[in-house]
Each structure stands twice: as structure tokens, then as C-alpha cells.
Enzyme design. Structure first.
Site, PDB file in Angstrom:
ATOM      1  N   LYS A 159       0.866  -1.191   0.000  1.00  0.00           N
ATOM      2  CA  LYS A 159       0.000   0.000   0.000  1.00  0.00           C
ATOM      3  C   LYS A 159       0.899   1.235   0.000  1.00  0.00           C
ATOM      4  CE  LYS A 159      -4.491   1.099   2.019  1.00  0.00           C
ATOM      5  NZ  LYS A 159      -5.324   0.997   0.821  1.00  0.00           N
TER       6      LYS A 159
HETATM    7  N1  PPE Z   1      -7.121  -2.877  -3.343  1.00  0.00           N
HETATM    8  C1  PPE Z   1      -6.717  -1.589  -3.259  1.00  0.00           C
HETATM    9  C2  PPE Z   1      -5.976  -0.997  -4.392  1.00  0.00           C
HETATM   10  C3  PPE Z   1      -7.017  -0.858  -2.109  1.00  0.00           C
HETATM   11  O1  PPE Z   1      -6.625   0.416  -2.028  1.00  0.00           O
HETATM   12  C4  PPE Z   1      -7.748  -1.453  -1.056  1.00  0.00           C
HETATM   13  C5  PPE Z   1      -8.094  -0.664   0.170  1.00  0.00           C
HETATM   14  C6  PPE Z   1      -8.132  -2.809  -1.190  1.00  0.00           C
HETATM   15  C7  PPE Z   1      -7.791  -3.481  -2.349  1.00  0.00           C
HETATM   16  C8  PPE Z   1      -8.845  -3.546  -0.103  1.00  0.00           C
HETATM   17  O2  PPE Z   1      -7.982  -3.802   0.982  1.00  0.00           O
HETATM   18  P1  PPE Z   1      -8.517  -3.913   2.477  1.00  0.00           P
HETATM   19  O3  PPE Z   1      -8.984  -2.561   2.867  1.00  0.00           O
HETATM   20  O4  PPE Z   1      -7.359  -4.377   3.257  1.00  0.00           O
HETATM   21  O5  PPE Z   1      -9.630  -4.904   2.463  1.00  0.00           O
HETATM   22  N2  PPE Z   1      -8.498   0.670  -0.115  1.00  0.00           N
HETATM   23  C9  PPE Z   1      -8.686   1.673   0.912  1.00  0.00           C
HETATM   24  C10 PPE Z   1      -9.367   2.906   0.365  1.00  0.00           C
HETATM   25  C11 PPE Z   1      -8.495   3.754  -0.431  1.00  0.00           C
HETATM   26  C12 PPE Z   1      -8.870   5.194  -0.312  1.00  0.00           C
HETATM   27  O6  PPE Z   1      -8.131   5.901   0.353  1.00  0.00           O
HETATM   28  O7  PPE Z   1      -9.875   5.625  -0.870  1.00  0.00           O
HETATM   29  C13 PPE Z   1      -9.581   1.206   2.035  1.00  0.00           C
HETATM   30  O8  PPE Z   1     -10.564   0.503   1.785  1.00  0.00           O
HETATM   31  O9  PPE Z   1      -9.313   1.596   3.171  1.00  0.00           O
END
Ligand code: PPE
Length: 307
Positions: A159
């Protein structure tokens, strides 16, 4: 999306006022995207506010930092404590927590080795990322003309701030074309993920989601849904998905901390299944919401109380 300012932001171990959480214009991370961040949700439960899979998020922050040769000046426990403190300082019950670490100010030039590392953490209320209507009735997405960035160019499974230019371009394209979100393919032309979400396909009762080798972020919600669905008896496969398979899907949904479980009702102007959220999506969404609300004992250890 709009957010309401809160009172305090954690900066390098101290609480400062929201308005003072600013950075110098010569911050390395601003010029070159050399930072890492997290997105974490805190939910209100019968036993008080609880942070969902806090340690896993902070561990991912450490691994993201490692992938850009950054040593975080705070350990895992300190980061977890800071998140709890930030929520408490703002007297929030349910909220979104945004930790960010970046190379700060030293000189000029692309190489940040030896630069100070700054760590901030903010917490604020956040509703449904893709809208109340979207999480209930499903969203409309298209396939992006931008490919998901390649792991051969950047650490695509971390990230990292700079990686999000790719996501920002893709989501702007989707919005400008009248869609709610985007699905990016990778350089091997396989489905990767959304701009800020992982994707799941449901076909004949089986769940399919692209593997990490597709160059996706290893989502913590993705991991949670894989575990919950498997425990509930669904077959879950981590395997590559071709774009055309999206059009054959019975159901599609996104997962993410911000997006939670969001049904996709239309892809590239084609209805997904019946064009409404399907039974498997609805079942898993309901299970997920119960878990984060602390209403399922089996997954209680995913919820970190504030004290
Ligand atoms: N892919 C990407 C590219 C990504 O940014 C996120 C989170 C996910 C998958 C899902 O990961 P997880 O949150 O661990 O299940 N994206 C964040 C939002 C980005 C933003 O700032 O807007 C989030 O969900 O917090």
C-alpha cells in the site's frame, strides 16, 4: 468523499490539533510518492468501539514500508496503541483510521535514503465508500483503459502512496464516463482489482478471486471474506479471472475496508446476473456486518477493543 474534521491527529507520538497536521512543501513523499498508508475501520459494538483486524493492518503497514526500504520509527505495538489513542482522543465510536508514513524533508533528489520518516494518524467518520444506495442495491462499473501497475515497476502488492496515481487515474476515468467504480486488468490482461477494492466473482455457487500474483493488494477484507465464506461451506478459489468471465458471472462484488462488501450490479453496461445483488453477495455482506458489529463470537478476535 467529504469528511468532517475531528479534533486531534497523532503525529510522531504526540496528539496535535487537526488544523496543525500539515507538511512542508519540500516533503519527499509529496514529490515522489514515497510513503505508505493504511485504512482501518473502527466499529461500534455492544462492548464499545472496536477496531477491525488492527494488528493485521499495522503489520501490512510495516511490510509496505519494508517494500520501499523504509524503517518505521514506531513498532507494531506502538502503532496499534496510537490508533486506539487517536480514536479515543476524538471520542469517536465508529470511524475510519488513516495512518500514513512518508519520507520527510531533508534535501532534494529522488533518493530518500537517510531522510526522516514522518508518521501521522487521523480518525474521522466515514459512511459507505460507494454510497448508501451502492452498498444496498449494487454499483455500476466498467473495465478501465488503465492497467493495474505492474509488480515489475513498483511493489504492486504493497500500500504505497505512489501506486495510487494508477488508482486515481482509473477511478477518474470511470467517474467521467458515468460509472461508480472501475475494474483494472493487469499486464497479463487478467482481472486485478478496483481502484480501492478487491473483487470476487460468484459462479454456480463458487467464489473466485484473483490471486496475489495478479498484482493486487492483499486485502484484509478479501482475506476475511475468504475465511468467512470457507467456514460457511462455500468453495473459494484464488485463480485468475479473464475480463470475459466477468460477463458470465452470476454475481460480482467488491471488498475493502472502506467499501466493506459492495455488490456490483452492472459491468461494462451488461447486467450482472439479474442486475441486482445476488444471494451469495447478500449472505456474505450480512455475515460481514454481523462480525464487525461483534455479533458473531467465532470472529470476536478480529475486533480489537479500545482499552
Ligand atoms: N485494493 C486496493 C488498491 C485498495 O486500495 C484497497 C483498500 C483494497 C484493495 C482492499 O484492501 P482492504 O482494505 O485491506 O480490504 N483501499 C482503501 C481505500 C483507499 C482510499 O483511500 O480511498 C480502504 O478501503 O481503506
Amino acid at each position: 468523499m467529504q469528511i468532517q474534521p475531528t479534533e486531534k491527529i497523532w503525529k510522531n507520538g504526540k496528539m496535535i490539533d487537526w488544523k496543525d497536521a500539515t507538511v512542508h512543501v519540500l516533503t519527499h513523499g509529496l514529490h515522489y510518492g514515497t510513503g505508505v498508508f493504511e485504512g482501518i475501520r473502527c466499529y461500534s459494538t455492544a462492548k464499545g468501539p472496536a477496531i477491525f483486524r488492527l494488528r493485521e493492518h499495522m503489520r501490512r503497514l510495516e511490510l509496505s514500508a519494508n517494500s520501499i526500504n523504509m524503517k518505521l520509527p514506531f513498532g507494531l505495538e506502538e502503532l496499534c496503541d496510537a490508533a486506539r489513542e487517536t480514536v479515543k482522543a476524538n471520542r469517536l465510536t465508529s470511524c475510519y483510521i488513516r495512518p500514513i508514513a512518508f519520507y520527510g524533508v531533508s534535501g532534494i533528489g529522488v533518493n530518500p535514503l537517510g531522510y526522516p520518516v514522518e508518521v501521522f494518524m487521523a480518525a474521522f467518520s466515514l459512511g459507505a465508500y460507494l454510497g448508501d444506495e451502492g452498498i444496498k442495491n449494487g454499483i455500476r462499473v466498467h473495465t478501465s483503459s488503465w492497467h493495474r501497475l505492474s509488480g515489475e515497476s513498483v511493489p504492486a502488492t504493497a500500500k504505497v502512496c505512489g501506486d495510487y496515481l494508477n488508482s486515481a487515474l482509473a477511478v477518474m476515468e470511470a467517474k467521467l464516463n458515468g460509472f461508480d467504480e472501475t475494474i483494472m486488468l493487469n499486464d497479463l490482461h487478467m482481472v486485478a482489482e478496483g481502484s480501492g477494492e478487491n473483487i470476487f466473482v460468484v459462479k454456480d455457487g463458487v467464489l473466485i478471486t484473483p490471486p496475489l500474483s495478479a498484482g493486487i493488494l492483499p486485502g484484509i477484507t478479501r482475506d476475511s471474506i475468504i475465511r468467512v465464506a470457507s467456514d460457511a461451506g462455500y468453495r473459494v478459489l484464488e485463480q485468475n479471472v479473464a475480463r470475459s468471465e466477468l460477463y458470465l458471472a452470476d454475481e460480482l462484488f467488491f471488498t475493502g475496508t472502506a467499501a466493506e462488501v459492495t455488490p456490483i450490479r452492472e459491468v461494462d453496461r451488461r447486467p450482472v446476473g439479474a442486475g441486482v445483488p445476488g444471494p451469495v453477495t447478500k449472505d456474505l455482506q450480512a455475515k460481514f456486518l454481523k462480525i464487525v458489529a461483534g455479533e458473531n463470537k467465532k470472529y470476536r478476535n478480529w475486533l480489537e477493543p479500545l482499552t
